[in-house]
Design an enzyme around this catalytic site. Structure first.
Site, PDB file in Angstrom:
ATOM      1  N   HIS A  99       0.820  -1.223   0.000  1.00 11.35           N
ATOM      2  CA  HIS A  99       0.000   0.000   0.000  1.00 11.35           C
ATOM      3  C   HIS A  99       0.853   1.272   0.000  1.00 11.35           C
ATOM      4  O   HIS A  99       0.311   2.377  -0.161  1.00 11.35           O
ATOM      5  CB  HIS A  99      -0.931   0.036   1.208  1.00 11.35           C
ATOM      6  N   ASP A 125      -2.800 -10.632  -2.358  1.00 10.28           N
ATOM      7  CA  ASP A 125      -3.396 -10.123  -1.132  1.00 10.28           C
ATOM      8  C   ASP A 125      -4.883  -9.837  -1.363  1.00 10.28           C
ATOM      9  O   ASP A 125      -5.311  -9.589  -2.496  1.00 10.28           O
ATOM     10  CB  ASP A 125      -2.679  -8.830  -0.732  1.00 10.28           C
ATOM     11  N   HIS A 171      -6.379  -7.216  -0.512  1.00 11.49           N
ATOM     12  CA  HIS A 171      -6.493  -5.792  -0.825  1.00 11.49           C
ATOM     13  C   HIS A 171      -5.698  -5.457  -2.085  1.00 11.49           C
ATOM     14  O   HIS A 171      -4.610  -6.009  -2.306  1.00 11.49           O
ATOM     15  CB  HIS A 171      -5.960  -4.940   0.328  1.00 11.49           C
ATOM     16  N   ASP A 231      -4.264 -12.828   3.468  1.00 10.75           N
ATOM     17  CA  ASP A 231      -5.542 -12.450   4.053  1.00 10.75           C
ATOM     18  C   ASP A 231      -6.718 -12.719   3.116  1.00 10.75           C
ATOM     19  O   ASP A 231      -7.862 -12.391   3.433  1.00 10.75           O
ATOM     20  CB  ASP A 231      -5.539 -10.981   4.493  1.00 10.75           C
TER      21      ASP A 231
END
Length: 317
Positions: free
Chosen positions: A136, A173, A175, A254
């Site tokens: 991120h 991931d 995200h 995740d």
């Protein structure tokens, strides 16, 4: 000497963001414990992560961003010594403590050292068990538990310092890796392929920002068999066409069905299958070279089991 290196460092455990924060030092303990319990640790060569230099971080980040992180950590150390706050907030989810800067340097250093070793042929591939995560972190902004983008720095390092012509970044991931996309979008030497839950934090990735992005947004509760079909349909043709000389993996776990951070439905076998598919591409076009770096994964049991499945395929045991 094993075929797979395992890069980590004790400094990566010292960074923490407060009680009950999901991105916690115990994540690395869960991975280590699982590798030992499974016996997989003996198939890996453990390497201490070195410290990245500031000019290496500047391959992917603005100098002012790096200086701000370094200065904030130094100020925090002075304040803490005088009885001040223990944490400096970056955003509502992300903070630094006095050990964060060293952890940042070790995490990025691990990714670049692994790149050096894999390109030199010392190892076939490598897994970097490091934190804080990175995907991120944008060119000039820290967010989402991330400060410096380990994989993006290493990808730029492989191109600029080692002279590779083409690399790929694969991100699984839950995200979207908005920071990685911010850094590599438009660089035709880098193909980035990812899937991610959408709509979901950080609310980006749809549509992709450049032609070198292969973004697959998927709805909540998408299961592994559906993900496998999407990987074969969208990732694989683009990876084959790009012919990466080295594949970097933003390995976020995740997406596991037991992880409350997201709502996707992957299990350990899915991570193993994805790793096998990436290894096929790496063998055909990049002498088998892969550097994988830990991103998310917050259910400690699922994280340990998933990393074991991923690394077991890398190590071919």
């Amino acid at each position: 000497m094993s075929a797979t290196a395992y890069y980590t460092h004790g400094d990566c455990r010292k960074h923490e963001m407060g009680p009950d924060h999901p991105e916690c030092p115990q994540r690395l303990d869960a991975i280590e414990d699982r590798l030992i319990a499974s016996g997989l640790d003996v198939a890996l060569t453990r390497v201490e992560a070195p410290i990245a230099s500031l000019d290496e971080l500047e391959l992917a980040h603005e100098r002012t961003h790096i200086a701000a992180l370094r200065g904030l950590c130094a100020t925090l150390a002075d304040d803490a010594a005088a009885g001040g706050p223990r944490y400096a907030m970056i955003d509502p989810d992300t903070s630094m403590n006095t050990a964060t800067w060293d952890a940042i340097l070790r995490s990025a250093g691990a990714a670049m050292a692994a790149t050096d070793a894999v390109i030199a042929g010392e190892f076939q591939n490598a897994f970097c068990a490091v934190r804080p995560p990175g995907h991120h972190a944008m060119r000039g902004k820290a967010m989402g538990f991330c400060f410096i983008n380990n994989v993006a720095v290493a990808a730029k390092y492989a191109l600029e310092r080692h002279g590779l012509r083409r690399v790929a970044i694969v991100d699984f991931d839950v995200h979207h890796g908005n920071g990685t996309e911010d850094i590599v979008a438009g660089d035709s030497r880098i193909l980035m392929a990812s899937f991610f839950q959408h709509p979901y934090y950080p609310h980006s990735g749809e549509p992709p920002s450049a032609d070198n992005m292969v973004n697959i947004p998927v709805p909540a509760y998408t299961r592994g068999l559906e993900i496998r079909e999407l990987v074969d349909t969208y990732w694989m043709p683009r990876l084959e066409a790009h012919q990466p000389e080295l594949i970097f993996i933003s390995a976020g776990f995740d997406s596991h069905r037991e992880d409350d951070m997201g709502q996707l439905g992957l299990v350990e076998a899915d991570y193993a299958w994805i790793t096998e598919r990436l290894m096929e591409v790496a063998r055909r076009h990049g002498k088998g070279r892969i550097v994988s770096c830990l991103e998310g994964g917050y259910n400690l049991s699922a994280l340990g089991r998933s990393v074991e499945a991923h690394v077991r395929v890398l190590a071919d045991v």
